[in-house]
Write an enzyme that holds these catalytic residues in place. Structure first.
Site, PDB file in Angstrom:
ATOM      1  N   GLU A  94      15.140   2.377 -38.672  1.00 28.71           N
ATOM      2  CA  GLU A  94      15.834   1.277 -37.987  1.00 28.71           C
ATOM      3  C   GLU A  94      15.810  -0.003 -38.816  1.00 28.71           C
ATOM      4  O   GLU A  94      16.733  -0.817 -38.737  1.00 28.71           O
ATOM      5  CB  GLU A  94      15.224   1.017 -36.608  1.00 28.71           C
ATOM      6  CG  GLU A  94      15.521   2.097 -35.575  1.00 28.71           C
ATOM      7  CD  GLU A  94      14.501   3.217 -35.574  1.00 28.71           C
ATOM      8  OE1 GLU A  94      13.638   3.260 -36.479  1.00 28.71           O
ATOM      9  OE2 GLU A  94      14.560   4.071 -34.672  1.00 28.71           O
TER      10      GLU A  94
ATOM     11  N   PHE B 225       6.754   5.479 -21.198  1.00 29.05           N
ATOM     12  CA  PHE B 225       6.890   6.066 -22.531  1.00 29.05           C
ATOM     13  C   PHE B 225       7.957   5.310 -23.323  1.00 29.05           C
ATOM     14  O   PHE B 225       9.051   5.074 -22.826  1.00 29.05           O
ATOM     15  CB  PHE B 225       7.276   7.551 -22.394  1.00 29.05           C
ATOM     16  CG  PHE B 225       7.491   8.206 -23.727  1.00 29.05           C
ATOM     17  CD1 PHE B 225       6.453   8.320 -24.643  1.00 29.05           C
ATOM     18  CD2 PHE B 225       8.750   8.701 -24.077  1.00 29.05           C
ATOM     19  CE1 PHE B 225       6.657   8.915 -25.878  1.00 29.05           C
ATOM     20  CE2 PHE B 225       8.947   9.291 -25.316  1.00 29.05           C
ATOM     21  CZ  PHE B 225       7.905   9.405 -26.211  1.00 29.05           C
ATOM     22  N   GLN B 226       7.611   4.909 -24.513  1.00 30.27           N
ATOM     23  CA  GLN B 226       8.495   4.170 -25.429  1.00 30.27           C
ATOM     24  C   GLN B 226       8.996   2.858 -24.817  1.00 30.27           C
ATOM     25  O   GLN B 226      10.144   2.476 -25.003  1.00 30.27           O
ATOM     26  CB  GLN B 226       9.666   5.039 -25.889  1.00 30.27           C
ATOM     27  CG  GLN B 226       9.182   6.243 -26.703  1.00 30.27           C
ATOM     28  CD  GLN B 226      10.254   6.888 -27.533  1.00 30.27           C
ATOM     29  OE1 GLN B 226      11.391   6.989 -27.106  1.00 30.27           O
ATOM     30  NE2 GLN B 226       9.891   7.337 -28.720  1.00 30.27           N
TER      31      GLN B 226
ATOM     32  N   LYS C 287      18.099   2.287 -19.774  1.00 28.85           N
ATOM     33  CA  LYS C 287      18.688   3.622 -19.957  1.00 28.85           C
ATOM     34  C   LYS C 287      19.644   4.012 -18.822  1.00 28.85           C
ATOM     35  O   LYS C 287      20.723   4.558 -19.068  1.00 28.85           O
ATOM     36  CB  LYS C 287      17.540   4.637 -20.062  1.00 28.85           C
ATOM     37  CG  LYS C 287      18.042   6.057 -20.282  1.00 28.85           C
ATOM     38  CD  LYS C 287      16.911   7.035 -20.494  1.00 28.85           C
ATOM     39  CE  LYS C 287      17.477   8.451 -20.394  1.00 28.85           C
ATOM     40  NZ  LYS C 287      17.142   9.303 -21.460  1.00 28.85           N
TER      41      LYS C 287
ATOM     42  N   MET D 140       5.544 -11.359 -58.508  1.00 27.04           N
ATOM     43  CA  MET D 140       5.405 -12.723 -58.002  1.00 27.04           C
ATOM     44  C   MET D 140       3.962 -12.996 -57.564  1.00 27.04           C
ATOM     45  O   MET D 140       3.470 -14.118 -57.673  1.00 27.04           O
ATOM     46  CB  MET D 140       6.382 -12.957 -56.852  1.00 27.04           C
ATOM     47  CG  MET D 140       6.530 -14.399 -56.469  1.00 27.04           C
ATOM     48  SD  MET D 140       6.982 -15.433 -57.871  1.00 27.04           S
ATOM     49  CE  MET D 140       8.732 -15.644 -57.604  1.00 27.04           C
TER      50      MET D 140
HETATM   51  C1  LIG Z   1       7.482  -7.476 -46.539  1.00 26.80           C
HETATM   52  C2  LIG Z   1       6.799  -8.366 -47.519  1.00 26.80           C
HETATM   53  N1  LIG Z   1       5.508  -8.167 -47.822  1.00 26.80           N
HETATM   54  C3  LIG Z   1       4.890  -8.957 -48.722  1.00 26.80           C
HETATM   55  C4  LIG Z   1       5.557  -9.983 -49.331  1.00 26.80           C
HETATM   56  C5  LIG Z   1       4.836 -10.899 -50.326  1.00 26.80           C
HETATM   57  N2  LIG Z   1       5.453 -10.774 -51.669  1.00 26.80           N
HETATM   58  C6  LIG Z   1       6.369 -11.630 -52.141  1.00 26.80           C
HETATM   59  S1  LIG Z   1       6.914 -11.248 -53.652  1.00 26.80           S
HETATM   60  C7  LIG Z   1       5.916  -9.915 -53.735  1.00 26.80           C
HETATM   61  C8  LIG Z   1       5.908  -9.039 -54.940  1.00 26.80           C
HETATM   62  C9  LIG Z   1       7.212  -8.347 -55.152  1.00 26.80           C
HETATM   63  O1  LIG Z   1       7.043  -7.355 -56.118  1.00 26.80           O
HETATM   64  P1  LIG Z   1       8.257  -6.578 -56.732  1.00 26.80           P
HETATM   65  O2  LIG Z   1       9.185  -6.101 -55.674  1.00 26.80           O
HETATM   66  O3  LIG Z   1       7.738  -5.529 -57.657  1.00 26.80           O
HETATM   67  O4  LIG Z   1       9.041  -7.686 -57.513  1.00 26.80           O
HETATM   68  P2  LIG Z   1       8.625  -8.578 -58.789  1.00 26.80           P
HETATM   69  O5  LIG Z   1       8.003  -9.820 -58.254  1.00 26.80           O
HETATM   70  O6  LIG Z   1       7.676  -7.768 -59.612  1.00 26.80           O
HETATM   71  O7  LIG Z   1       9.922  -8.846 -59.472  1.00 26.80           O
HETATM   72  C10 LIG Z   1       5.138  -9.798 -52.572  1.00 26.80           C
HETATM   73  C11 LIG Z   1       4.131  -8.759 -52.312  1.00 26.80           C
HETATM   74  C12 LIG Z   1       6.905 -10.162 -48.966  1.00 26.80           C
HETATM   75  N3  LIG Z   1       7.651 -11.146 -49.475  1.00 26.80           N
HETATM   76  N4  LIG Z   1       7.502  -9.334 -48.083  1.00 26.80           N
END
Ligand SMILES: Cc1ncc(C[n+]2csc(CCOP(=O)(O)OP(=O)(O)O)c2C)c(N)n1
Length: 567
Positions: free
Chosen positions: A49, A111-112, A161, A475
């Site tokens: 979803e 349920f659900q 539902k 990042m």
């Molecule tokens: C759902 C979610 N979980 C955690 C984060 C925190 N976060 C921001 S950037 C990042 C790293 C992203 O890594 P990647 O997709 O490999 O991209 P890169 O920065 O290496 O280009 C994280 C964990 C987020 N933005 N979204």
């Protein structure tokens, strides 16, 4: 027409000219899915979803229409939450239809069962729980109206539902009648006159454009205004594409990873005209020192935005479709004067930007992430839609992909949702089948909704996925390198998962690029091929996104040189 509630939903979708829905069935929505079957209503079955809601969001951002998704009660509905919050913070119009347990079971931990209205009320523009089939068509009419008018946003319709099964004399209302909400916001012309007066006096004006110009479809008026006055302009992440890349005085993105000239211009300008921007913390740096020399004028449709983050000197509240054409009309006669007053400033910022463009250190051996984005931009048409996930690759895409028009850069701005990119790209391509769609993602982000590669394959949706594979949560490692003594806690991936094989196993083409000499050749070949494909490109793991304004610093306290280079 005597029909059941499920059919009434389908008829209402047709009345709203909905072309396609994204969704996933389950117990509470079985009657609705039965009608989807009988009416052959166009539907994309995603694998999760979350994929459905992000796809509806990508569709909405790319087309300007309202995205629609469907999920069942309980876990189906809660799987939509991240996507609803993503759309809400970026003001994206969605109608999310969720099934609820039957009315006699509501509130009994059935349920659900999940309290969808309770859960989604802080992350929607509005939501409804429908317990009576006679309310259904009115609610649907209102939901589409609310989602798409004024400041757009997501609306949830939670339908019990038994309501889907109950019969009703169906009639779709011609109009909505909502107390306190007209969807129209014509502002006060006197405020606009004050804005023109301030502009006439300014010597260092700067325009700051955001997603409001994209969502209101006013970029033509906006460009007319910029062209007429030659004022320098900077953009938020959400505003990319409102200004043409080659426009004189376009300083690119501002903020945490914005350009040197954009951030310095904000610190030095004497008048800052924010148009459809939220002034969120990623663009302001430390808020109380944002644009310290400037009078800030805020153009926005939503009064709630005024003085929320930064204090504005003047606000012009109203639909940009009203204010921007009027602003053009009213400034036209003063155009020469305004240009003359700010001539020195304009030359100064243009020079500053020319001397400090976004740049990176090239390497003879390694493929650099920024280079992949630059080359992809060169090899694709101006009409290509770039979609991103979240992380370093997202910021590099914002810096190095040339975005020629609004709705051509699709990214999770406010929420920063990893896993957004792949399903959003899918929705964008379905909405814009004639445009090329390229996704830039990271080796972390792609894994968050990688199951949707199978949806791309099943429906042969021509999205090109470019994984910028740095083997780390880039990042996160950048912050750990800069601010946490290089303690790379839980951010080194070096995963054994083979992303190319995952793509292939899910039914799409996958290819890896390790050698620099292969980059252009494989990029060219893959972009030219028909059908979905993934390219997994190996890049170094220590590259920083620069410039960077560290948290709690002013915009002119940008870090320009790579910390990694000092290691
Ligand atoms: C759902 C979610 N979980 C955690 C984060 C925190 N976060 C921001 S950037 C990042 C790293 C992203 O890594 P990647 O997709 O490999 O991209 P890169 O920065 O290496 O280009 C994280 C964990 C987020 N933005 N979204």
């Amino acid at each position: 027409m005597r029909i059941n509630g499920a059919r009434a939903v389908i008829e209402s979708l047709k009345n709203e000219d909905v072309e396609i829905v994204f969704g996933y069935p389950g117990g509470a929505v079985l009657t609705l899915y039965d009608e989807i079957y009988k009416t052959k209503f166009p539907h994309i079955l995603t694998k999760h979803e979350q994929g459905a809601v992000h796809a509806a969001d990508g569709y909405a951002r790319a087309t300007g229409k309202i995205g629609v998704c469907i999920a069942t009660s309980g876990p189906g509905a809660t799987n939509l939450i991240t996507g609803i919050a993503t759309a809400n913070i970026d003001s994206i119009p969605l109608v999310c239809i969720t099934g609820q347990v039957a009315t006699p079971f509501i509130g009994r931990d059935s349920f659900q069962e999940a309290d969808v209205c309770g859960i989604t009320s802080p992350i929607t523009k509005h939501n409804y729980l429908v317990r009576d089939v006679r309310e259904l068509s009115r609610v649907l009419k209102e939901a589409f109206f609310i989602a798409g008018t004024g400041r757009p946003g997501p609306v949830v319709i939670d339908i019990a539902k038994d309501v889907f099964a109950a019969e009703v004399d169906y009639e779709y209302p011609a109009e909505v009648n909502l107390r306190g909400y007209s969807g129209k916001y014509i502002g006060n012309e006197k405020d606009l006159d004050k804005a023109v007066k301030l502009l006439k006096q300014a010597e260092k004006p700067l325009v700051f454009v955001g997603g409001g110009v994209v969502s209101s479809g006013t970029y033509i008026s906006f460009r007319e205004f910029i062209n007429m006055l030659g004022i320098p302009v900077t953009s938020t992440l959400m505003g990319l594409g409102c200004v043409e890349p080659e426009q004189k005085g376009n300083l690119g993105m501002a903020g945490m990873h914005g350009s040197y000239a954009a951030n310095m211009a904000i610190m030095q300008c004497d008048l800052l005209i924010g148009i459809g921007v939220r002034f969120d913390d990623r663009v302001t740096g430390i808020m109380k020192e944002f644009a310290p020399k400037a009078k800030i004028i805020q153009f926005d449709i939503d009064y709630a935005e005024v003085n929320k983050n930064v204090v504005s000197y003047l606000s012009v509240i109203g639909d940009l479709r009203w204010s921007l054409p009027l602003l053009c009309k009213k400034t036209k006669i003063y155009a020469e004067k305004i240009k003359k007053n700010s001539a020195q400033w304009i030359d100064y910022v243009i020079k500053m930007h020319k001397n400090n463009p976004f740049s990176y250190k090239k390497s003879d051996n390694h493929i650099m992430a920024q280079e992949i984005i630059e080359k992809t931009a060169e090899l694709t048409e101006n009409d290509t839609i770039a979609v991103t996930d979240v992380g370093q690759h997202q910021m590099w895409a914002a810096q190095f992909f040339k975005v020629y028009g609004p709705r051509h850069f699709i990214t999770s701005g406010g929420l920063g949702t990893m896993g957004y990119g792949l399903p959003a790209a899918m929705g964008a391509k379905i909405g814009c089948p004639d445009k090329a769609v390229v996704l830039f993602t990271g080796d972390g982000s792609i894994m968050m909704n990688c199951q949707e590669m199978a949806t791309l394959a099943d429906y042969d949706i021509n999205v090109k996925i470019i994984v910028i594979h740095n083997h780390v949560l880039g990042m996160v490692t950048q912050w750990q390198r800069m601010f946490y003594g290089k303690r790379y806690s839980q951010s080194i991936l070096n995963s054994k998962a083979d992303i190319v094989k995952i793509a292939q196993a899910m039914g799409i083409k996958g290819i890896r690029i390790d050698e620099k000499t292969d980059l252009i050749k494989i990029l060219k070949q893959t972009l030219a091929q028909q059908g979905p494909a993934l390219i997994d490109v190996n890049v170094p793991d220590t590259e920083d996104v620069l410039p960077m304004v560290p948290g709690g610093k002013r915009l002119d306290q940008m870090i320009m040189e790579s910390e990694a280079a000092n290691k």
